[in-house]
Design a protein around this motif. Sequence first.
Motif, PDB file in Angstrom:
ATOM      1  N   GLN A 186     -10.152   8.761   9.275  1.00  0.00           N
ATOM      2  CA  GLN A 186      -8.879   8.690   8.536  1.00  0.00           C
ATOM      3  C   GLN A 186      -7.770   9.286   9.714  1.00  0.00           C
ATOM      4  O   GLN A 186      -8.191   9.902  10.709  1.00  0.00           O
ATOM      5  CB  GLN A 186      -9.023   9.939   7.547  1.00  0.00           C
ATOM      6  CG  GLN A 186      -7.908   9.922   6.410  1.00  0.00           C
ATOM      7  CD  GLN A 186      -8.161  11.071   5.429  1.00  0.00           C
ATOM      8  OE1 GLN A 186      -8.735  12.057   5.765  1.00  0.00           O
ATOM      9  NE2 GLN A 186      -7.845  10.801   4.162  1.00  0.00           N
ATOM     10  N   ALA A 226      -9.004  15.409   9.285  1.00  0.00           N
ATOM     11  CA  ALA A 226      -9.149  14.117   8.608  1.00  0.00           C
ATOM     12  C   ALA A 226     -10.686  13.908   8.318  1.00  0.00           C
ATOM     13  O   ALA A 226     -11.522  14.275   9.105  1.00  0.00           O
ATOM     14  CB  ALA A 226      -8.701  13.042   9.885  1.00  0.00           C
ATOM     15  N   HIS A 255      -4.047  14.837   9.595  1.00  0.00           N
ATOM     16  CA  HIS A 255      -2.813  15.036   8.787  1.00  0.00           C
ATOM     17  C   HIS A 255      -2.911  16.604   8.169  1.00  0.00           C
ATOM     18  O   HIS A 255      -4.158  17.176   8.367  1.00  0.00           O
ATOM     19  CB  HIS A 255      -2.903  14.197   7.568  1.00  0.00           C
ATOM     20  CG  HIS A 255      -3.949  14.531   6.758  1.00  0.00           C
ATOM     21  ND1 HIS A 255      -5.260  13.476   6.822  1.00  0.00           N
ATOM     22  CD2 HIS A 255      -4.342  15.080   5.502  1.00  0.00           C
ATOM     23  CE1 HIS A 255      -5.885  14.010   6.157  1.00  0.00           C
ATOM     24  NE2 HIS A 255      -5.605  14.800   5.368  1.00  0.00           N
ATOM     25  N   ILE A 285     -18.153   9.106   2.069  1.00  0.00           N
ATOM     26  CA  ILE A 285     -17.730   8.037   3.194  1.00  0.00           C
ATOM     27  C   ILE A 285     -18.849   7.353   3.515  1.00  0.00           C
ATOM     28  O   ILE A 285     -19.958   7.881   3.729  1.00  0.00           O
ATOM     29  CB  ILE A 285     -17.181   8.940   4.463  1.00  0.00           C
ATOM     30  CG1 ILE A 285     -15.789   9.905   4.151  1.00  0.00           C
ATOM     31  CG2 ILE A 285     -16.889   8.096   5.754  1.00  0.00           C
ATOM     32  CD1 ILE A 285     -15.500  10.717   5.167  1.00  0.00           C
ATOM     33  N   ASP A 330      -3.196  18.812   4.903  1.00  0.00           N
ATOM     34  CA  ASP A 330      -2.963  18.718   3.373  1.00  0.00           C
ATOM     35  C   ASP A 330      -1.545  19.558   2.698  1.00  0.00           C
ATOM     36  O   ASP A 330      -1.307  19.100   1.555  1.00  0.00           O
ATOM     37  CB  ASP A 330      -4.165  19.286   2.538  1.00  0.00           C
ATOM     38  CG  ASP A 330      -5.264  18.376   2.797  1.00  0.00           C
ATOM     39  OD1 ASP A 330      -4.979  17.049   3.233  1.00  0.00           O
ATOM     40  OD2 ASP A 330      -6.574  18.538   2.624  1.00  0.00           O
ATOM     41  N   ARG A 351     -14.131   7.918  -4.174  1.00  0.00           N
ATOM     42  CA  ARG A 351     -13.554   9.278  -4.545  1.00  0.00           C
ATOM     43  C   ARG A 351     -13.483   9.452  -6.072  1.00  0.00           C
ATOM     44  O   ARG A 351     -13.317   8.603  -6.801  1.00  0.00           O
ATOM     45  CB  ARG A 351     -12.199   9.452  -4.355  1.00  0.00           C
ATOM     46  CG  ARG A 351     -11.657   9.490  -2.732  1.00  0.00           C
ATOM     47  CD  ARG A 351     -10.431   9.212  -2.253  1.00  0.00           C
ATOM     48  NE  ARG A 351     -10.249   9.210  -0.709  1.00  0.00           N
ATOM     49  CZ  ARG A 351     -10.045  10.336   0.172  1.00  0.00           C
ATOM     50  NH1 ARG A 351      -9.852  11.437  -0.289  1.00  0.00           N
ATOM     51  NH2 ARG A 351     -10.082  10.082   1.432  1.00  0.00           N
ATOM     52  N   PHE A 406      -5.607   5.210   3.961  1.00  0.00           N
ATOM     53  CA  PHE A 406      -5.743   6.730   3.976  1.00  0.00           C
ATOM     54  C   PHE A 406      -6.920   7.121   2.985  1.00  0.00           C
ATOM     55  O   PHE A 406      -7.792   8.037   3.137  1.00  0.00           O
ATOM     56  CB  PHE A 406      -4.462   7.415   3.542  1.00  0.00           C
ATOM     57  CG  PHE A 406      -4.388   8.913   3.582  1.00  0.00           C
ATOM     58  CD1 PHE A 406      -3.970   9.492   4.842  1.00  0.00           C
ATOM     59  CD2 PHE A 406      -4.965   9.668   2.461  1.00  0.00           C
ATOM     60  CE1 PHE A 406      -4.187  10.777   4.883  1.00  0.00           C
ATOM     61  CE2 PHE A 406      -4.818  11.265   2.700  1.00  0.00           C
ATOM     62  CZ  PHE A 406      -4.388  11.680   3.917  1.00  0.00           C
TER      63      PHE A 406
HETATM   64  O1  LIG Z   1     -13.297  13.546   3.869  1.00  0.00           O
HETATM   65  C1  LIG Z   1     -12.988  14.287   4.581  1.00  0.00           C
HETATM   66  O2  LIG Z   1     -13.588  14.887   5.409  1.00  0.00           O
HETATM   67  C2  LIG Z   1     -11.450  14.791   4.722  1.00  0.00           C
HETATM   68  C3  LIG Z   1     -10.453  13.833   3.718  1.00  0.00           C
HETATM   69  C4  LIG Z   1      -9.055  14.372   3.774  1.00  0.00           C
HETATM   70  O3  LIG Z   1      -8.634  15.256   4.475  1.00  0.00           O
HETATM   71  C5  LIG Z   1      -8.293  13.831   2.638  1.00  0.00           C
HETATM   72  O4  LIG Z   1      -8.465  12.738   2.029  1.00  0.00           O
HETATM   73  O5  LIG Z   1      -6.987  14.347   2.565  1.00  0.00           O
END
Ligand SMILES: O=C(O)CCC(=O)C(=O)O
Length: 304
Positions: A131, A209, A134, A124, A136, A67, A60
Amino acid sequence: MAKLNRVTNDDTARASDVVEVLKRDGAVIVERFLSDDTLEGLRADLFPLLAQRSAGRDGFSGQRTRRLGALFAHSRHCAEIALHRLYLPVAREFLTQSHEVWIGSQRVSLAPDVRIGMTQAIQIGPGQGAQVLHRDDNAFLWRHPTNGREGRVQIMVALSDFTQENGGTLVIPGSHLWDDERQPLPSEAISTTMRAGSALIFLGSAFHAGGENRTPNEYRTGLTMALDSSSVRQEENMYLALSPGLVASYPEEIQRLLGWSAGSNAMGWVEIDGQMADPNVLLHDRRGEISSVTKKNHALPEAV
Ligand SMILES: O=C(O)CCC(=O)C(=O)O
Ligand SMILES: [Fe+2]
């Protein structure tokens, strides 16, 4: 719908234009969201720190994705994003709806404030797969459809160009209206394509995602921030991430957005001299100015 709708941040753009698209699609791209100076400032502050971070340890988080959190400790330009005229007023529209409750014999109207729920730069890297889709607002165990009662309005500011090839955020437009039974399918998602300095704003109830980065050597870098209802706990622990001294160095509006506030629904008070007090006074050593949050904000009857 084959593409995301766009609003351009020019003199004519209003927060209500952004709200209108969000209500319908659950997501919208705001072109030229940042000034060139702010974009350059954010890149200068954050890129060297991202370069030092390890990639994620699970699917995930992304094993080829870096990050960085606690962004208010790393760039003062974050304040410009949180206070932006096409973001904060938009978030307020969704998050601060009032609720009628009984307190004793009185019918009282309570409305939450807005809090910054999390901040993260997400880079990324080449070879990173997509990913999983989902919502948030899963963090709050929010129920769907929300019937307009949202818990989060999220932003993803592009610090590099976002393309279909380099991992531009995947979004399913309209999915903010789905119930909790409907499964999101990758075939329903579309890529966010935008220039550096533009931003994707989306509701916490919208499926999305991180995209797949199929480029040989291009990094996709975004800055995400959540504005949440003050009726939920902040996802990122701001009280450990940011020192009180650092928070105090920001304008009071940012201090309160970061959580140093009991707000209108008494979430976050601290006891001072027997009172459930607004914690903001502790940032400025103004204990003499405490006011009881229960009295001030709830207009409670004198005796119950
Ligand atoms: O990096 C992205 O474009 C989305 C990442 C994301 O939705 C998350 O990590 O919850
Ligand atoms: Fe997400």
